[in-house]
Design an enzyme around this catalytic site. Structure first.
Site, PDB file in Angstrom:
ATOM      1  N   SER A  15      12.397  15.231  73.698  1.00  0.00           N
ATOM      2  CA  SER A  15      13.370  16.237  74.111  1.00  0.00           C
ATOM      3  C   SER A  15      14.777  15.746  73.769  1.00  0.00           C
ATOM      4  CB  SER A  15      13.256  16.497  75.617  1.00  0.00           C
ATOM      5  OG  SER A  15      13.450  15.297  76.333  1.00  0.00           O
ATOM      6  N   ILE A  21      22.164  22.703  69.354  1.00  0.00           N
ATOM      7  CA  ILE A  21      23.262  22.440  68.409  1.00  0.00           C
ATOM      8  C   ILE A  21      22.867  22.854  66.996  1.00  0.00           C
ATOM      9  CG2 ILE A  21      24.783  20.673  67.454  1.00  0.00           C
ATOM     10  CD1 ILE A  21      25.228  21.321  70.442  1.00  0.00           C
ATOM     11  N   GLU A 143      15.537  29.952  70.431  1.00  0.00           N
ATOM     12  CA  GLU A 143      15.274  28.522  70.628  1.00  0.00           C
ATOM     13  C   GLU A 143      14.276  28.353  71.766  1.00  0.00           C
ATOM     14  OE1 GLU A 143      17.372  24.655  72.649  1.00  0.00           O
ATOM     15  OE2 GLU A 143      18.655  26.332  72.092  1.00  0.00           O
ATOM     16  N   LYS A 189      10.455   5.812  60.144  1.00  0.00           N
ATOM     17  CA  LYS A 189       9.036   6.165  60.263  1.00  0.00           C
ATOM     18  C   LYS A 189       8.854   7.681  60.367  1.00  0.00           C
ATOM     19  CE  LYS A 189       6.581   3.194  60.272  1.00  0.00           C
ATOM     20  NZ  LYS A 189       6.089   2.389  59.134  1.00  0.00           N
ATOM     21  N   THR A 190       8.005   8.220  59.504  1.00  0.00           N
ATOM     22  CA  THR A 190       7.777   9.675  59.476  1.00  0.00           C
ATOM     23  C   THR A 190       6.537  10.101  60.260  1.00  0.00           C
ATOM     24  OG1 THR A 190       6.443   9.564  57.460  1.00  0.00           O
ATOM     25  CG2 THR A 190       8.837   9.819  57.190  1.00  0.00           C
ATOM     26  N   CYS A 383      37.465  26.518  90.848  1.00  0.00           N
ATOM     27  CA  CYS A 383      36.520  27.068  91.823  1.00  0.00           C
ATOM     28  C   CYS A 383      36.617  26.293  93.143  1.00  0.00           C
ATOM     29  CB  CYS A 383      35.117  27.083  91.254  1.00  0.00           C
ATOM     30  SG  CYS A 383      33.991  28.158  92.187  1.00  0.00           S
ATOM     31  N   MET A 386      39.937  24.654  93.546  1.00  0.00           N
ATOM     32  CA  MET A 386      41.034  25.438  94.121  1.00  0.00           C
ATOM     33  C   MET A 386      40.935  25.434  95.639  1.00  0.00           C
ATOM     34  SD  MET A 386      41.899  29.487  94.201  1.00  0.00           S
ATOM     35  CE  MET A 386      41.256  29.656  95.861  1.00  0.00           C
ATOM     36  N   GLN A 387      39.713  25.609  96.147  1.00  0.00           N
ATOM     37  CA  GLN A 387      39.510  25.645  97.593  1.00  0.00           C
ATOM     38  C   GLN A 387      39.901  24.307  98.231  1.00  0.00           C
ATOM     39  OE1 GLN A 387      35.459  26.958  98.219  1.00  0.00           O
ATOM     40  NE2 GLN A 387      35.794  28.911  97.192  1.00  0.00           N
ATOM     41  N   HIS A 509      36.023  30.354  86.755  1.00  0.00           N
ATOM     42  CA  HIS A 509      35.613  29.250  85.872  1.00  0.00           C
ATOM     43  C   HIS A 509      36.165  29.486  84.455  1.00  0.00           C
ATOM     44  CE1 HIS A 509      32.511  27.122  88.362  1.00  0.00           C
ATOM     45  NE2 HIS A 509      32.555  28.272  89.017  1.00  0.00           N
ATOM     46  N   GLU A 511      36.504  27.429  82.102  1.00  0.00           N
ATOM     47  CA  GLU A 511      35.812  26.605  81.099  1.00  0.00           C
ATOM     48  C   GLU A 511      34.718  27.362  80.374  1.00  0.00           C
ATOM     49  OE1 GLU A 511      33.527  25.681  85.002  1.00  0.00           O
ATOM     50  OE2 GLU A 511      35.535  26.287  84.360  1.00  0.00           O
TER      51      GLU A 511
END
Length: 535
Positions: A15, A21, A143, A189-190, A383, A386-387, A509, A511
């Site tokens: 994983s 990406i 995906e 190594k494959t 979020c 701020m609080q 939010h 971001e």
């Protein structure tokens, strides 16, 4: 209109190889050639969505404009493509089974025995085809989460096998695997790749393109060997070598001609050559910063940086916009106390208090916020951040002893942060949440207005508790102003201290909507304020 083309991306060997990406990079290249592209994440876990998952389990929970709580990979999709995703872009096993069971309870299956094949696989296929059904996109990339061979991903592999059979040349498989380097023998190594493809073949899926993650350059001999053993053309064996930043991956994939090979196999014209000037300009700024700053990110999940993925990426975007290298100092709020506060925050040019839920680590966040306020260090609260700024101000400026959020202390005498009246009594998690994009009206004389350069904005939310209007006059008379208000509900969205170099707390939010080509204005303004304050 031509049929929508579908690309299915699977992963093998291990994983965290970067399927998201690779999918995002391919989508970016196809988009830059003039195609309309979107990406969908198929997650095998049984949770209905990641909204109730601990961030340590699955990283941050990304929120779309329509209020869906989704996998963090959707953040990568948006950051690369600069287009918003929706509920339809994230599918979980939990939602698939919930839908099938609801249909069975309604009698939709007319008394038939409900089984994984065809009922679960048909439902997966239906969800996959939703995005292409409205003809908005030329290409839909799906995906599949997890690793081939995982028991929980088998229904998804079977569903896309059926879709490939049904769609013919309108569907294509990309398989991402690892080619490990053994330092003892000095060899790549494959064999893991061969076994991974063999496992796919056992499930009836022949990959059309192989993307090989590697730490070292692949020789033509290695590519030839992989192609021969895996029934794939040599030109369709793609090297994905480690790079310093994920934003270089589209450039590497262009050099490997991944987009050209995919278009050729799908029978689509190449279109214009990828237009990546703005992308390359962003990379140039990232690689050649003129200044360096350190931002202290104060949170309680900092051991797993993916818990704040959108924030760290937004700081990269804002740093590039200001031609600055932004170093993040990850500060665990549970480990901040009065004795070590100075030492923990020493050297931080700016302080960002991160979102979160629950009381754990709150005291450390309050101490960091007070430190930023009293020492005139640029501060950004998001979020819960701020609080925290509101609670700290109430306790230490308004002298409201024991002021708190009713989330942390239901019996507080001064609940400066509280549930809205209509939320009280709802006990199901998520039922009390304000999710998705909401409007906010900014006051003209504010730092937030200056950053956005407009008054009306829309930003994404994910929270339960709100600023308590009962105390607004007390705050404003003492110097903390509400400069952003929801025009419909009158809820406070943005708090600022005008006399501070830059002290801004936002209930939403920002971001989530920062992208490579459109860095979020608040993050850009925050980094700019830090740079000016440092001088």
């Amino acid at each position: 209109m031509a049929a929508t083309k579908y690309i299915f991306v699977t992963g093998g060997v291990t994983s965290s190889l970067g399927k998201g990406i690779i999918a995002s990079s391919l989508a970016k290249l196809l988009q830059s050639r003039g195609y309309k592209v979107t990406i969908q994440k198929l997650d095998p876990y049984i949770n209905v969505d990641p909204g109730t998952l601990n961030p340590y389990e699955h990283g941050e929970c990304f929120v779309t404009e329509d209020g869906a709580e989704t996998d963090l990979d959707l953040g990568h999709y948006e950051r690369f493509l600069n287009t918003p995703t929706s509920q339809a872009n994230n599918v979980t096993t939990g939602r698939i089974y919930q839908s099938v069971i609801n249909k069975e309870r309604r009698g939709d299956y007319l008394g038939k025995t409900v089984q994984i094949i065809p009922h679960i696989t048909d439902e997966i296929k239906r969800y996959i085809k939703v995005l292409g059904s409205k003809k908005k996109f030329d290409v839909v990339i799906s995906e599949i989460g997890g690793t081939v061979g995982d028991i929980e991903s088998l229904p998804y592999v079977e569903a896309v096998r059926q879709l490939k059979w049904e769609m013919g040349e309108n569907a294509l498989f990309i398989h991402l695997t690892l080619v490990p380097y053994l330092s003892a023998s000095g060899e790549l190594k494959t064999k893991p790749t061969q076994h991974s493809v063999k496992m796919l073949l056992e499930n009836g899926v022949q990959p059309d393109v192989l993307v090989l993650r590697t730490e070292h350059k692949l020789t033509p001999d290695i590519k030839r060997k992989v192609a021969q053993f895996c029934n794939v053309e040599q030109e369709a064996v793609i090297e994905s070598i480690d790079v310093p930043t994920i934003y270089e991956v589209p450039i590497k994939m262009k050099e490997e001609q991944l987009d050209e090979i995919v278009l050729k196999k799908l029978g689509l014209p190449l279109g214009v050559s990828p237009q990546l000037e703005a992308w390359n300009d962003f990379l140039r700024r990232c690689k050649n910063p003129k200044q360096k700053i350190k931002i202290g990110l104060v949170g309680k999940y900092v051991e797993l940086h993916d818990a704040y993925k959108s924030i760290s990426e937004a700081l990269i975007h804002a740093g590039a916009a200001n031609e600055a290298d932004v170093e993040i100092s990850w500060i665990h709020s549970e480990r901040v106390n009065q004795e070590n506060l100075e030492r923990k925050l020493k050297g931080c040019d700016g302080i960002l208090v991160a979102p979160g839920f629950g009381h754990r680590g709150i005291e450390g966040k309050i101490l960091a916020t007070r430190y930023a306020r009293e020492n005139k260090i640029p501060f950004f609260g998001i979020c819960l951040g701020m609080q925290i700024a509101v609670i700290e101000f109430a306790q230490n400026v308004l002298n409201m002893c024991g002021a708190d959020s009713s989330e942390m202390n239901p019996s507080t005498k001064y609940p400066v942060i509280d549930l809205m009246e209509e939320q009280k009594g709802i006990i199901e998690k998520g039922g009390t949440m304000r999710l998705g994009a909401y409007a906010c009206q900014l006051k003209k004389d504010s730092k937030a207005f200056t950053a956005y350069n407009r008054g009306k904005i829309h930003e994404r939310h994910r929270h339960r508790y709100e600023f308590n209007d009962k105390y607004l006059k007390d705050f404003e008379s003492a110097g903390m102003k509400a400069v952003g208000i929801n025009p419909d509900t009158r809820l406070v969205e943005v708090m600022e201290i005008p006399e501070h170099p830059w002290f801004v707390g936002v209930q939403f939010h920002p971001e989530y909507s920062s992208t490579v080509l459109k860095p979020h204005p608040l993050f850009v303004a925050f980094v700019d304020a830090v740079l000016k304050n440092k001088k």
